[in-house]
Design a protein around this motif. Structure first.
Motif, short mmCIF file in Angstrom:
data_model
loop_
_atom_site.label_atom_id
_atom_site.label_comp_id
_atom_site.label_asym_id
_atom_site.label_seq_id
_atom_site.Cartn_x
_atom_site.Cartn_y
_atom_site.Cartn_z
N ARG A 1 67.54 47.29 57.41
CA ARG A 1 68.43 46.62 56.46
C ARG A 1 69.26 45.54 57.17
N LYS A 2 69.75 45.85 58.37
CA LYS A 2 70.52 44.86 59.13
C LYS A 2 69.66 43.66 59.50
N ALA A 3 68.39 43.92 59.85
CA ALA A 3 67.50 42.81 60.20
C ALA A 3 67.28 41.89 59.01
N VAL A 4 67.14 42.47 57.81
CA VAL A 4 66.97 41.66 56.59
C VAL A 4 68.25 40.88 56.30
N ASP A 5 69.41 41.54 56.48
CA ASP A 5 70.69 40.84 56.28
C ASP A 5 70.82 39.67 57.25
N ASP A 6 70.48 39.93 58.52
CA ASP A 6 70.60 38.88 59.53
C ASP A 6 69.67 37.71 59.24
N ALA A 7 68.54 38.02 58.58
CA ALA A 7 67.59 36.97 58.22
C ALA A 7 67.92 36.37 56.85
N ARG A 8 69.11 36.70 56.34
CA ARG A 8 69.58 36.17 55.04
C ARG A 8 68.61 36.47 53.90
N GLY A 9 68.07 37.69 53.94
CA GLY A 9 67.20 38.14 52.87
C GLY A 9 65.74 37.75 53.04
N ASN A 10 65.41 37.04 54.11
CA ASN A 10 64.03 36.62 54.35
C ASN A 10 63.25 37.78 54.96
N VAL A 11 62.50 38.51 54.13
CA VAL A 11 61.79 39.71 54.59
C VAL A 11 60.73 39.36 55.63
N LYS A 12 60.05 38.23 55.46
CA LYS A 12 59.02 37.83 56.43
C LYS A 12 59.63 37.63 57.82
N GLU A 13 60.78 36.94 57.85
CA GLU A 13 61.45 36.70 59.13
C GLU A 13 61.95 38.01 59.74
N ALA B 1 60.71 41.03 59.24
CA ALA B 1 59.54 41.80 59.70
C ALA B 1 59.05 41.29 61.04
N ARG B 2 59.04 39.97 61.20
CA ARG B 2 58.60 39.39 62.48
C ARG B 2 59.54 39.80 63.61
N ALA B 3 60.84 39.79 63.34
CA ALA B 3 61.82 40.16 64.36
C ALA B 3 61.68 41.62 64.77
N LEU B 4 61.31 42.47 63.79
CA LEU B 4 61.18 43.90 64.07
C LEU B 4 59.80 44.29 64.59
N GLY B 5 58.83 43.39 64.43
CA GLY B 5 57.47 43.71 64.88
C GLY B 5 56.74 44.64 63.94
N ILE B 6 57.08 44.58 62.64
CA ILE B 6 56.41 45.41 61.65
C ILE B 6 55.96 44.53 60.50
N SER B 7 55.19 45.10 59.57
CA SER B 7 54.69 44.31 58.45
C SER B 7 55.74 44.20 57.36
N ARG B 8 55.56 43.17 56.50
CA ARG B 8 56.46 43.03 55.35
C ARG B 8 56.34 44.23 54.42
N ALA B 9 55.13 44.75 54.29
CA ALA B 9 54.93 45.92 53.41
C ALA B 9 55.75 47.10 53.90
N THR B 10 55.84 47.26 55.22
CA THR B 10 56.63 48.36 55.78
C THR B 10 58.11 48.16 55.49
#
Length: 371
Positions: A335-347, A349-358
């Motif tokens: 959730r923090k990673a998505v917040d930091d990416a301003r809601g950009n799930v693709k970004e 997911a890339r930062a976390l090294g997981i898929s968008r589906a995950t």
């Protein structure tokens, strides 16, 4: 004759004094006569200058990986557990001020953020991230770095921060002392482009003390001594707290207890018989008899009012022994990673090294068609 309280300095006059101090210290490197700053601010500025920092330099806040975030949380479980209910209460106290709380470890690494953080504003989002380094060496003079360097509560407003880039912040900070007498972290209350709220220094100091007490109670102990000076009512956060094991050895004490008993930083408290001029058995007997508060002499000649309580959990501490559940920690990181990416799930997911589906699955969201 009792001195009369001084009215607060008007806002514009306060900012003018800060600007005058900046020119004297940061441009001319001159001593401040008369003082225009709190002493801890000037000392921090001079430390930054000694490190070769320049106020005009732009700050590049560290990128934070998911692994770094996870390590910051895992390494500070006792502090996070002790702080959680306290931070929840202080967040209510400043709910309408646009300030938010930041909890760090003893090095200035953020381990928790709570409150109204505007993730669309990079000035807030850059600092409100678990794992980011906000120490004095990383971001210059802030409440976080100054608190950890000075080991005392501080208040900083706007230009009292060292860098021009950080002159938008107003913040209060207080150190958090562990049951072994060492600083384990600090609590910070920060706002971005907000009005000055010096009262937050008192709030953050009281909150830090509550966290310290929770840390003390969380240590294993068989007997808990709640202490205060005669005439004071036992039962608030100003109490000294001492934990004893079944043999009378001190297992933990809070800062109030250390000050009452004359135990300085780095001193080992040892056995209760070294502190109290009564047999150990008298303390345990008082607890079993539920005697209530009574006066106990110290070897120094002073006396304390002491309430002694048996720990019904045996030698275990008074706080839950388990940490944050791994599933909850993982969800919080995502959730923090998505917040930091301003809601950009693709970004994110890339930062976390997981898929968008995950990301969608872990957060319980419906994945948009075509995403």
């Amino acid at each position: 004759m009792t001195p009369q309280p001084q009215p607060p300095v008007p806002h514009q006059q306060r900012l003018a004094l800060i600007e005058q101090a900046r020119k004297a210290v940061l441009e001319s490197r001159a001593p401040l006569t008369p003082p225009l700053l709190a002493p801890w601010v000037e000392r921090s500025w001079r430390r930054c200058l000694d490190l070769g920092f320049q106020p005009q330099q732009h700050i590049a806040f560290d990128a934070v990986t998911a692994a770094h975030m996870r390590h910051a949380i895992e390494a500070n479980q006792p502090l996070l557990r002790a702080a959680a209910p306290v931070i929840q209460s202080l967040t209510r106290a400043m709910a309408h001020t646009r300030y938010f709380s930041i909890l760090t470890d003893a090095r200035g690494t953020v381990i928790d953020v709570n409150g109204p953080v505007d993730r669309q504003n990079p000035l807030a989002a850059n600092i409100a991230r678990v794992g980011v380094d906000l120490s004095e060496r990383a971001v210059g003079t802030t409440a976080i770095g100054t608190t950890l360097a000075e080991l005392q509560p501080v208040w900083l407003h706007r230009g009292e921060h060292f860098y021009d880039d950080t002159s938008v912040y107003s913040c209060a900070g207080a150190p958090i002392w562990g049951p072994d007498g060492q600083c384990v972290g600090m609590l910070d209350l920060t706002g971005v482009n907000v009005i000055e709220q010096p009262a937050l220094k008192h709030l953050v100091t009281q909150s830090a003390r509550s966290i310290e007490n929770a840390l003390t109670l969380g240590r294993p102990h068989r007997l808990l001594l709640c202490m205060n000076w005669p005439g004071r009512v036992i039962g608030d956060d100003s109490d000294g707290l001492v934990g004893l094991d079944g043999d009378g050895q001190v297992t933990a004490l809070n800062r109030s207890a250390a000050e009452m008993l004359g135990i300085g930083p780095g001193m080992v408290p040892g056995h209760c018989s070294d502190l109290f001029a009564v047999p150990m058995e008298a303390l345990f007997d008082a607890a079993r008899a539920q005697r209530g508060a009574f006066e106990v002499p110290l070897w120094s000649g002073l006396r304390l009012c002491v309430l002694v309580q048996l720990n019904r959990n045996g030698e275990r501490g008074g706080l839950p022994a388990h940490g944050i559940p791994l599933k909850d920690m993982e969800t919080a990181l995502i959730r923090k990673a998505v917040d930091d990416a301003r809601g950009n799930v693709k970004e994110a997911a890339r930062a976390l090294g997981i898929s968008r589906a995950t990301v969608y699955r872990k957060l319980g969201r419906q994945r948009p068609a075509g995403a």
